[in-house]
Structure formats: structure tokens, C-alpha cells
Design a protein around this motif. Structure first.
Motif, PDB file in Angstrom:
ATOM      1  N   LEU A  74      -8.382 -28.942 -45.180  1.00 29.74           N
ATOM      2  CA  LEU A  74      -8.977 -30.275 -45.023  1.00 29.74           C
ATOM      3  C   LEU A  74      -8.920 -30.990 -46.358  1.00 29.74           C
ATOM      4  O   LEU A  74      -9.301 -30.436 -47.398  1.00 29.74           O
ATOM      5  CB  LEU A  74     -10.433 -30.161 -44.562  1.00 29.74           C
ATOM      6  N   ASP A  75      -8.434 -32.244 -46.342  1.00 33.48           N
ATOM      7  CA  ASP A  75      -8.422 -33.058 -47.558  1.00 33.48           C
ATOM      8  C   ASP A  75      -8.312 -34.519 -47.135  1.00 33.48           C
ATOM      9  O   ASP A  75      -8.355 -34.832 -45.939  1.00 33.48           O
ATOM     10  CB  ASP A  75      -7.262 -32.659 -48.476  1.00 33.48           C
ATOM     11  N   VAL A  76      -8.170 -35.400 -48.108  1.00 33.06           N
ATOM     12  CA  VAL A  76      -8.055 -36.825 -47.820  1.00 33.06           C
ATOM     13  C   VAL A  76      -6.622 -37.278 -48.066  1.00 33.06           C
ATOM     14  O   VAL A  76      -5.986 -36.869 -49.038  1.00 33.06           O
ATOM     15  CB  VAL A  76      -9.033 -37.663 -48.672  1.00 33.06           C
ATOM     16  N   THR A 135      -8.203 -42.192 -50.630  1.00 31.88           N
ATOM     17  CA  THR A 135      -9.639 -42.374 -50.756  1.00 31.88           C
ATOM     18  C   THR A 135     -10.053 -43.729 -50.218  1.00 31.88           C
ATOM     19  O   THR A 135      -9.256 -44.637 -50.088  1.00 31.88           O
ATOM     20  CB  THR A 135     -10.067 -42.259 -52.230  1.00 31.88           C
ATOM     21  N   LEU A 195     -13.992 -42.304 -44.588  1.00 35.19           N
ATOM     22  CA  LEU A 195     -13.979 -41.007 -43.936  1.00 35.19           C
ATOM     23  C   LEU A 195     -12.849 -40.884 -42.930  1.00 35.19           C
ATOM     24  O   LEU A 195     -12.517 -39.772 -42.516  1.00 35.19           O
ATOM     25  CB  LEU A 195     -15.327 -40.769 -43.247  1.00 35.19           C
ATOM     26  N   LEU A 228      -9.796 -38.542 -43.839  1.00 38.50           N
ATOM     27  CA  LEU A 228      -9.826 -37.088 -43.776  1.00 38.50           C
ATOM     28  C   LEU A 228      -8.766 -36.589 -42.800  1.00 38.50           C
ATOM     29  O   LEU A 228      -8.572 -37.157 -41.722  1.00 38.50           O
ATOM     30  CB  LEU A 228     -11.202 -36.605 -43.327  1.00 38.50           C
ATOM     31  N   ASP A 278     -18.106 -33.714 -51.993  1.00 34.22           N
ATOM     32  CA  ASP A 278     -17.016 -33.916 -51.045  1.00 34.22           C
ATOM     33  C   ASP A 278     -17.014 -35.341 -50.493  1.00 34.22           C
ATOM     34  O   ASP A 278     -15.954 -35.949 -50.302  1.00 34.22           O
ATOM     35  CB  ASP A 278     -17.118 -32.904 -49.905  1.00 34.22           C
ATOM     36  N   SER A 284     -14.132 -38.245 -50.964  1.00 26.21           N
ATOM     37  CA  SER A 284     -13.518 -38.913 -49.819  1.00 26.21           C
ATOM     38  C   SER A 284     -13.624 -40.431 -49.918  1.00 26.21           C
ATOM     39  O   SER A 284     -12.756 -41.157 -49.415  1.00 26.21           O
ATOM     40  CB  SER A 284     -14.158 -38.428 -48.513  1.00 26.21           C
ATOM     41  N   VAL A 340     -11.474 -31.838 -51.703  1.00 27.76           N
ATOM     42  CA  VAL A 340     -12.710 -31.504 -51.002  1.00 27.76           C
ATOM     43  C   VAL A 340     -12.740 -30.004 -50.731  1.00 27.76           C
ATOM     44  O   VAL A 340     -11.705 -29.359 -50.604  1.00 27.76           O
ATOM     45  CB  VAL A 340     -12.849 -32.283 -49.682  1.00 27.76           C
ATOM     46  N   PRO A 357     -14.990 -35.510 -39.951  1.00 27.52           N
ATOM     47  CA  PRO A 357     -15.469 -36.878 -40.220  1.00 27.52           C
ATOM     48  C   PRO A 357     -16.919 -37.095 -39.792  1.00 27.52           C
ATOM     49  O   PRO A 357     -17.690 -37.761 -40.491  1.00 27.52           O
ATOM     50  CB  PRO A 357     -14.505 -37.746 -39.401  1.00 27.52           C
ATOM     51  N   PHE A 378     -19.148 -35.303 -42.389  1.00 29.97           N
ATOM     52  CA  PHE A 378     -19.212 -36.080 -43.625  1.00 29.97           C
ATOM     53  C   PHE A 378     -20.120 -37.299 -43.445  1.00 29.97           C
ATOM     54  O   PHE A 378     -20.884 -37.652 -44.349  1.00 29.97           O
ATOM     55  CB  PHE A 378     -17.811 -36.536 -44.031  1.00 29.97           C
TER      56      PHE A 378
END
Length: 772
Positions: free
Chosen positions: A12-14, A17, A20, A23, A53, A57, A67, A306, A309
Motif C-alpha cells: 500500500l502506498d500513494v 500526494t 486519500l 492510495l 501515514d 498521503s 506509508v 482509504p 485513513f
């Protein structure tokens, strides 16, 4: 729901930026690389979610990337020179890119999970306790007699800090949002030691409580004016430990403005692996002994990241949020199926073997091996490559169930529970006896509660409860059955809040009759069909069983609906939950975001070509749609034009995300404060209009003024009598500047504006607004 790549390791990452919605589950080839000396590869079960995290994001701190920094799992491989851990060890600690099925970490940053803990519980511990231990207790030298303020004390870090501060002998003061103060009281803090983290009142409250002496240590997680107020709580000097990322101060400036205050910024990820190892080793014994306990936690499947978060960003949770990895059934462990010789139990047993690779089954029922078809079932499962044991056991009898679980061989320990057992004893509410209620609750609820209690220390792959739509929809003559199934649904929610595996599946009717449904005649089936709930084919039911595990919700409904039948019913005759599905309630889809989907014209060009009223409508809809997205609402229709953002749950993080989304949609570079300087959707849309359409037309300007007058009228209604004179004076000047006042005064029988009383002035304003 996020979808992983078709092949290879992922994380999991973005992707970018700012929001949300960036993601994603991305390829992670590094997870499969050759291990360097001192490294281990961990098959992850869960990862802790931290404020860092969310900051990453949203792109709130330049240079802060990646993250996922903590979690728990099982060691799958060790690199050269690793002696601290071995393959098969259950571990927790700091792991880069921890939000993934597989992660690689330095063995020094991991420690074995205490016996009796689930891996979900373990994933909630490392960052919170290491930060509190290394940054607060050790870093600030917290000791006996110190007065310490723990901000946001009901979060994961706060709950860990409370425990460690008390263990160090300190007197603890704490802040949290008012709705969470009950938890702080349950933890032993009195009202003199509790204040809100939502306003600045904590400064005066704690100064009063200490007779003006203030505190010795502040553990800060807030920013802006809240940080300033926290520094004021150290009038005699002290240690200010900054744990946040968004408002880092210069120690020299702090020392100059607040003599005697040592400003200590702590970043756990900047600590050397050896110091992390030492911290974990110090914490291991008190955690294993129960002197320190894991924080409250709730879990979400990583594919629902999402939403998780967003929950952390809104701070509506207690304790820690943990992201779990898609579970698999451990073929080397035993799956217990209650009601395992019944119709659904037999179907499920075969499915677990053929679809999920289960090799050890423990099937229980009241009659056990004497149940019809039990021998054939065992032979059938043996032919499929599985070993099945059928045992007679009343799962609602604590001693009998405890003995059953104790008898599971150590070489194939319990790995999952599927509770299908139950019975029906129908009657109308008026005719239902206490004995009927007891029989149904005992079979469904008592047995489920015992299974929950007796497996508390076991890290189960799955805990599946077979519930019924009776508890969701309400079905005639089944008040006792509805209550029992609603209790199962609640039990699943409670387990998930404790960080334990659970899902309650509210089943509709299956086509294949069972011991509970075999008594239904054609009339009964017809009555059920007229409600719009159609029988499930066995293959569909088993597919829905798999889907219930995949969505990773504590409660799901698995039934077949006949929409044509539903649409024929009167809304008044349908359960409320079915009315929208039936089409009797209008479902409003989220409108497209203006300016984003257009390929042939930019938003600015479309605004330039539009009439003034259309421009404002377009911009207002943009704001409402983006607001709905940030708040995870069903559509813009849920966003009121004049309702302040703060009233619907906006805080600094949601404001940043809304700003980011509007900037992306418009090409503007609005400041992060724009949402709170223009505190309603209508006012924010006005700001966008000013930026994007600087040439104000007369009609548009007048419309804006009239809208402002309408808001002014609402505000004036709430002022005190003492304030009316000053407001009236300013309004009289404004009316004079506007002109046309004489005609208005003459029509009201008052020719001298200066002589008008306050009440007369407000009456004139009301009359003017009514005329408009």
C-alpha cells in the motif's frame, strides 16, 4: 475497495500526494529481493496505521514519504548472521513498507509476540509504545512526581503514554475530544486531570488545577495555537516533547520565548536500529506479563485502506487502527464447524476443503457420529484429501465445549471457527413463551459467546457466525430468532473492535432445505417470496461465503433479492432497509465534478462562457461535490450550502484535503487556510468565483450582496440587546451609503434616520429583506 496487482508482491502506498483517493496497492519488487546480512523476511498479518501515514498521503510535510512503518507477522526467511529470530517466529516491530503481504526488515527492529496475543493486537503496539518509551520516558527523563500532559490521550500513542507515565510514577493530565472523556475516566483520571483537545481551555484548566504551577513535561501532538497554549503550561520551565510532524519549532526560539523550557523533537524512524532493539527488549517483559497492555484497536482489511485513513484523519476512533492483510486458511490448523453434520455444515465442509485447502476439520452436532449421513461425510472428505472428525457436543455447554477444544491435537491446533448451529421455535410475539426464547438464544447466542470466550487467546484465521436476515429485516413469527441473530451480529462487531477476526453473515433462505427450514411448506415459501427475498442456490451461497470473507466487514447480508417483486410492494409494507433497493426511494448518484471530466474545455473557459448565475452554480456544485468526497458522503445533495464546514466534521486535515482537491480541479494555488477563512460551501464558492472570474458583472455582484444580507439577517437574530445599538449604528451608515434610504424611511413613516431607535432600525431592515 483497492485491488492488488495481478502478479508479484505488492504494498500500500500513494500514487501522488494530496488526497486519500491516491492510495493504491502498488507493485513491490523489493519485498522479494535477496536478504542482506541481519535482515528477515516477514509474512505480514497486520500493519498499524499512524498519523504519519495520513500526513504522507496528504503531502503535508515535504520529503516525508512511504506509508506503513509497523506491523506483525511470521518470519518466513532469515538473512545471514541473524540469531535473534528464527523462521516461524511470530514477531512485531518496525518494518519499512509494512502495509503489504510480505515485508523485509532489520531483525534488530523486531521482537517476538507475547503468548496469547493475536497478530492484530501485536500490530497496534510497536510505534505507540516505542515512541512513548524512547521519546517521553527516556528522552524527557520522566520520573516519579513529574506532572505530565498527554495530548490526544485516547489515541494509540496516548494510551501507551498513559500506561508508561504512570509506571514511571508521574501524575498524568490528559486531553481528548469531549466525546472520549468517558474512556479517560474509566482509565482512572478524574475531571481535574481531563480537558478537551478541541479548544484552548486546557491551558487555564490545568493551570488552575495546579495552582498556577503548571506542568513539568508536555507530550505534544497538536499544532498552531494549541502548541502555544501547551508551552504556556511550563511557566517554571520543563520538557516539551514534540511528537507531531506538522508544526516543528526551533528549540532556540522556544527557549528564548519560554525560559527554562527544553524543546525535544522526537522522530522514532530516525532512531538507530540498536536503540530500537533496546527499547523493544525493555518493553517485552512488561508486555508479556500484562503490566502493559495493547491499546484499544479496531481493524480494517487493507483493501479498505482509504476508509481507515479517513477515520484516523477525522479522529472518530479510539486507540489504534490496524490494517489486516487478506487472510488465508492455514492448511496445518484445524477448522471447527458447529452444526457440521447439518445441511449447511456438510456443504461448507466440502467447500472449505475444495476451495480453501483446509485439511483438518472438527465437525460437531448434538448427535455427533450418530447424525444421519455423518459417516458418508467423513468418507467423502477423506476422498478429497482431508481428515474430518465428527464429535457430539452441545456447544452451549461450557464444560463440554472447553473439553472439545482442549482435545484438539497440538500438531494441528485450532485455526478457525465457523458457527452454523441454531434452531427455530417460531410463534407470534403475543404467543411466544420464555422457554421458546431461551431455546433459540441458547443454541445461537450462548454457544457463540462461549466460542468467543474460550478462543480468546488464539490468533484465529477466521471466526464466522451464521446469522440470518431475520435480525436485519424482521420476519413474521420469529422475534426470538431475530433477537438471537442480531446478538451474533453485535458479537462480531465487538470482536473486530478488539482487533480479533470475526464476520457475521446474515443469510437469507437457501434452496436446499436444512433442519431449520425443512418444515416450511409451499405457503411459507410463497410468503417469503412476496417479501422480495428469493431462495439461494447452494453454489451461490458458497460463493457469497467467500465474498463475506473478502470484504472483511464485521457484518454482511448474504441473500438473493427479487427486485421486480420488491417494486410491486407498497413502501409501507417493506422493511425500511429494502425500500431504497426496491426503487421506491430515489437514489441520487454523485454528480460529476465540474471541470475535471471535461476534455475539450478548461473550467475557466467554461465559466467565461456561462451566464453569471450558472457560474456560481457550477462553482458551488464543485465545492459541494468535493466536500462530499472528502467526507465520504453519498453525494453533493448531503452538503448544505450555508452550513459551516466545522459543523459537519471538518478539521485541519480534512480542510487540507478539500483545498488540495479544489486546487487540482481549478488549477488554483489556494492557501491551506482557505476553508476556514471561507467557512461554508457558499462562501468558498464565492472565493473561487473571485479567483477564477475577476471581472465582476453587476448582476452577479448584486446577487452576492443579497446573499450576504440574507446571512447577516440570520446572524443579527442571535445577538444580545446590548449589542444591538452598535450593530444598528453600522447598518445605518451602510444604508446611507447604499442610497434610496429616504424612500424606505418615508414608506415606514420615519423620515429621520438618525432619530430611528434600534428596534425601528431592525424593523426597517427586516422589511427591506422581505421586499427583496
Amino acid at each position: 475497495v483497492l485491488a492488488p496487482p495481478a502478479e508479484g508482491p505488492w504494498r500500500l502506498d500513494v500514487t501522488d500526494t494530496g488526497g486519500l483517493d491516491r492510495l493504491a496497492l502498488l507493485p513491490s519488487p523489493a519485498a522479494a529481493r535477496t536478504l542482506a546480512p541481519g535482515e528477515v523476511r516477514v509474512r505480514m498479518a497486520a500493519a498499524g496505521l499512524n498519523f504519519r501515514d495520513v500526513v504522507v498521503s496528504l503531502g503535508m510535510v515535504p520529503g516525508l514519504e512511504g506509508v506503513g512503518v509497523e506491523g506483525a507477522g511470521v518470519v518466513a526467511e532469515t538473512g545471514p548472521g541473524v540469531t535473534r529470530l528464527a523462521v516461524g517466529d511470530r514477531v512485531m516491530g518496525l518494518l519499512p513498507q509494512a502495509m503489504a503481504p510480505v515485508a523485509v526488515a532489520d531483525a534488530r527492529t523486531l521482537v517476538r509476540v507475547p503468548d496469547g496475543w493475536t497478530l492484530r493486537q501485536a500490530a497496534s503496539v510497536p510505534v505507540a509504545f516505542l515512541t512513548a518509551e524512547l521519546g517521553l520516558v527516556e528522552g524527557a527523563g520522566l520520573g516519579p512526581g513529574d506532572r505530565v500532559l498527554v495530548h490526544t490521550a485516547t489515541g494509540g500513542l496516548g494510551l501507551a503514554a498513559l500506561q508508561l507515565a504512570r509506571r514511571a510514577g508521574a501524575e498524568v493530565f490528559a486531553t481528548a475530544s469531549p466525546g472520549k472523556h468517558a474512556l479517560l475516566r474509566r482509565l482512572g483520571l478524574d475531571d481535574d486531570h481531563i480537558a478537551s483537545s478541541r479548544d484552548l481551555g486546557f491551558r487555564e484548566r490545568f493551570l488552575d488545577a495546579t495552582g498556577g504551577a503548571g506542568l513539568d513535561v508536555v507530550m505534544n501532538t497538536l499544532s498552531g495555537e494549541f502548541t502555544d497554549a501547551s508551552l504556556d503550561l511550563l511557566p517554571r520551565g520543563g520538557r516539551f516533547v514534540e511528537m507531531g510532524k506538522t508544526d516543528i519549532r526551533d528549540p532556540g526560539t522556544v527557549a528564548a520565548d519560554h525560559p527554562g523550557v527544553d524543546y525535544l523533537y522526537f522522530d522514532l524512524l530516525a532512531e538507530a536500529p540498536d536503540r530500537i532493539r533496546d527499547g523493544l527488549d525493555r518493553l517485552a517483559a512488561p508486555l508479556a506479563d500484562g503490566d502493559l497492555t495493547p491499546p484499544l484497536s479496531s481493524s480494517r482489511d487493507i483493501r479498505h485502506a482509504p476508509e481507515a485513513f479517513a477515520t484516523l484523519r477525522a479522529a472518530t476512533h479510539l486507540g489504534k487502527i490496524v490494517l489486516t492483510l487478506p487472510h488465508t486458511w492455514d492448511a496445518e490448523r484445524t477448522v471447527l464447524v458447529t452444526g457440521g453434520t447439518g445441511t449447511l455444515g456438510r456443504l461448507l465442509a466440502r467447500h472449505l476443503v475444495t476451495r480453501h485447502g483446509v485439511r483438518h476439520l472438527l465437525l460437531t452436532s448434538r448427535r455427533g457420529p450418530e447424525a444421519e449421513g455423518a459417516g458418508e461425510l467423513v468418507d467423502d472428505l477423506r476422498g478429497l484429501g482431508a481428515h474430518a472428525t465428527v464429535v457430539g457436543c452441545d456447544a452451549a455447554d461450557r464444560d463440554a465445549l472447553a473439553a472439545l477444544l482442549a482435545g484438539i491435537p497440538a500438531d494441528r491446533p485450532l485455526g478457525a471457527v465457523v458457527h452454523t448451529a441454531g434452531l427455530l421455535d417460531d410463534a407470534t410475539v403475543e404467543g411466544m413463551t420464555p422457554a421458546q426464547v431461551e431455546r433459540v438464544l441458547r443454541a445461537k447466542v450462548r454457544s457463540a459467546e462461549l466460542l468467543d470466550e474460550l478462543t480468546e487467546g488464539i490468533d484465529l484465521d477466521a471466526f464466522v457466525l451464521f446469522s440470518s436476515v431475520a435480525g436485519v429485516l424482521g420476519t413474521a413469527g420469529q422475534a426470538n430468532y431475530a433477537a438471537a441473530n442480531a446478538a451474533l451480529d453485535a458479537l462480531a462487531v465487538r470482536r473486530r473492535r478488539q482487533g480479533r477476526a470475526a464476520v457475521s453473515v446474515a443469510w437469507g433462505l437457501w434452496e436446499q432445505s436444512s433442519g431449520m427450514t425443512g418444515h416450511l411448506d409451499g405457503q411459507d415459501i410463497g410468503r417469503l417470496a412476496r417479501t422480495g427475498t428469493a431462495p439461494l442456490a447452494s453454489a451461490d451461497g458458497l460463493a457469497l461465503f467467500d465474498a463475506a470473507l473478502a470484504v472483511d466487514e464485521p457484518g454482511v447480508v448474504a441473500t438473493r433479492l427479487d427486485h421486480a417483486v420488491l417494486r410491486e410492494q407498497s413502501p409501507a409494507t417493506l422493511p425500511a432497509v429494502l425500500r431504497t433497493l426496491a426503487g421506491t426511494g430515489r437514489r441520487r448518484a454523485t454528480a460529476p465534478v465540474p471541470g475535471v471530466e471535461s476534455d475539450d474545455a478548461t473550467l475557466a473557459r467554461r465559466l467565461a462562457d456561462a451566464a453569471p448565475a450558472e457560474r456560481r452554480h457550477t462553482l458551488l456544485e464543485l465545492v459541494r461535490n468535493q466536500t462530499a468526497t472528502v467526507l465520504r458522503l453519498s453525494g453533493a445533495h448531503e452538503v448544505e450550502d450555508e452550513r459551516p464546514f466545522r459543523e459537519v466534521g471538518f478539521d485541519s486535515l480534512t480542510a487540507v484535503e478539500l483545498r488540495n482537491r479544489i486546487n487540482a480541479a481549478t488549477g488554483l494555488r489556494l492557501p491551506s487556510t482557505v476553508v476556514f477563512r471561507h467557512p461554508t460551501p457558499a462562501q468558498l464558492a464565492d472565493r473561487l468565483h473571485t479567483e477564477l472570474v475577476p471581472e465582476q458583472d453587476t448582476d452577479g455582484a448584486a446577487a452576492t450582496v443579497l446573499a450576504d444580507i440574507g446571512r447577516l439577517r440570520t446572524a443579527v437574530a442571535g445577538i444580545t440587546d446590548e449589542e444591538r445599538a452598535a450593530v444598528a449604528e453600522e447598518l445605518s451608515r451602510l444604508l446611507t451609503e447604499v442610497g434610496g434610504v429616504e424612500d424606505l424611511l418615508n414608506s415606514a413613516g420615519q423620515s429621520d434616520l438618525a432619530a430611528a431607535t434600534d428596534d425601528e432600525m431592525f424593523a426597517l431592515i427586516d422589511k427591506e429583506l422581505e421586499m427583496e
